[in-house]
Design a protein around this motif. Structure first.
Motif: not given
Length: 411
Positions: A269-275, A360-368, A373-375
């Protein structure tokens, strides 16, 4: 006599003329401009006729009540004639005026009908712009003509030091307020629809709000393409849309990211908001608004700050989560095994990198991409920490570790 007969004939036909004009704009809104101008003409003629009746009554009354210059008439005789004539003139004039007003009341009704038609188009401007943009253009043209007409009447009255016209309307302010009501209503309806859809599809409250906000931005893009070209530039209608969106959505977004609320949000959910905040930062540049206006939008900076705070919270969480996973892996019994090149290894690194790969896979899916790189950097920091702890443990307890296991751990 001929002129009087012509006027009588014309005013006798006014009701039928007005009815035809009403039918015209009901069936063909592009005729709004012509009907509006005709309504002004009819209203001017109506006002002129009523004013003429009033002047005629005043003149007749003054003539009848004027004292006679004849010395043969007594004061009492002159007084009795004056009163009788004035009463007759006042009563007859009032009846004439009432009859004319009753006959021509349909003229102001036409002006109101035109206004209702225009406001109906404004209320449905999204649909009208898609199907018949010429109707929306025509509605705004009439409003501009009406504004010019009202402003000129007001200016003339004040230049002559007369009272402001009773029928004066601040057209620009009225239309601005109407536009705000329509746009805000659209925004609220969009969020409500998203919430109802979420209840049906069992989405979270957060997903429903973000879906609503995304849909508003999508509608705003369509609005820019279809509605904005139909509106006069001084209404600045797209900027108004953004301001109203900010007014409605910013407090809700800040509440979602507040300290008490953020604790209850999961990593996804944090990633949803950031995205979403990153999506907004890109989308805002697609709208045709000058830089000075953008600086006045508080939400741009606010959303950026919220995104950074959420990202920091997420990175902190994944560091703790990965560290916890690694601690659990380190507690597993060490088993040395040999690779094909006869190198001694343990399975722990494979388990650790599997955990990192998952994050990293979760971050690739959810984040720009720019946030990925931050993850990765956060994961590397955890690896360095594990490496340091492992090195320290080996340095202190190497005498108690079998050589083969030590080599496997180092490798």
């Amino acid at each position: 006599v001929g002129k009087v007969l012509t006027q009588i004939d014309f005013f006798a036909n006014v009701p039928s003329i007005v009815s035809e004009l009403k039918c015209t704009i009901d069936t063909d809104p592009t005729k709004l401009k012509e009907v509006f101008l005709e309504s002004l003409r009819l209203e001017s003629l109506r006002a002129e006729l009523l004013a003429t009746i009033k002047v005629s009554r005043s003149r007749r009354s003054s003539v009848i009540t004027m004292p006679s210059s004849s010395t043969s008439s007594s004061p009492s005789d002159r007084g009795s004639v004056s009163t009788k004539g004035a009463d007759f003139s006042s009563e007859a004039g009032a009846k004439i005026r009432d009859a004319v007003e009753q006959h021509l009341h349909i003229v102001p009704d036409l002006a109101r009908h035109v206004n209702q038609k225009i406001m109906g188009i404004i209320d449905n401007m999204n649909e009208v712009a898609e199907i018949a943009p010429q109707d929306l253009v025509c509605a705004f043209e009439v409003l501009e003509m009406k504004r010019e007409y009202c402003d000129r009447k007001l200016e003339r009255a004040r230049s002559l030091e007369m009272p402001d016209p009773k029928d004066y309307e601040p057209v620009l302010e009225i239309v601005q307020q109407r536009l705000e009501v329509v746009i805000l209503g659209t925004i609220i309806k969009t969020f409500k629809t998203a919430t109802e859809h979420a209840n049906v599809t069992k989405l979270s409250d957060l997903s429903a709000l973000l879906a609503g906000a995304t849909e508003v931005l999508t509608q705003m893009s369509i609005f820019q393409e279809e509605v904005v070209p139909c509106c006069p530039p001084h209404y600045d209608i797209l900027y108004k849309y953004l301001l109203l969106f900010e007014e409605y959505w910013l407090p809700k977004a800040k509440a979602l990211c507040a300290g008490d609320s953020i604790v209850n949000l999961g990593p996804s959910e944090l990633l949803q908001l950031v995205d979403w905040f990153e999506f907004f930062a890109v989308q805002i540049n697609q709208y045709d608004i000058n830089d000075d206006k953008k600086k006045e939008l508080k939400c741009i900076k606010e959303f950026q700050n919220l995104s950074e705070d959420l990202m920091a919270e997420y990175l902190d969480r994944i560091k703790h989560q990965v560290m916890q996973w690694f601690d659990n892996i380190k507690k597993l019994p060490l088993e040395a095994r040999r690779n094909t090149d006869n190198t001694v290894m343990t399975t722990n690194p494979e388990e650790m990198f599997r955990c990192l790969h998952l994050q990293i896979e979760v971050a690739k899916e959810k984040l720009p991409r720019e946030k990925l790189k931050d993850v990765i950097m956060a994961c590397l920091q955890v690896l360095r920490q594990i490496q340091r702890e492992t090195y320290d443990a080996l340095s202190i307890g190497y005498k108690d570790i079998e050589p083969e296991l030590m080599c496997a751990t180092i490798n």
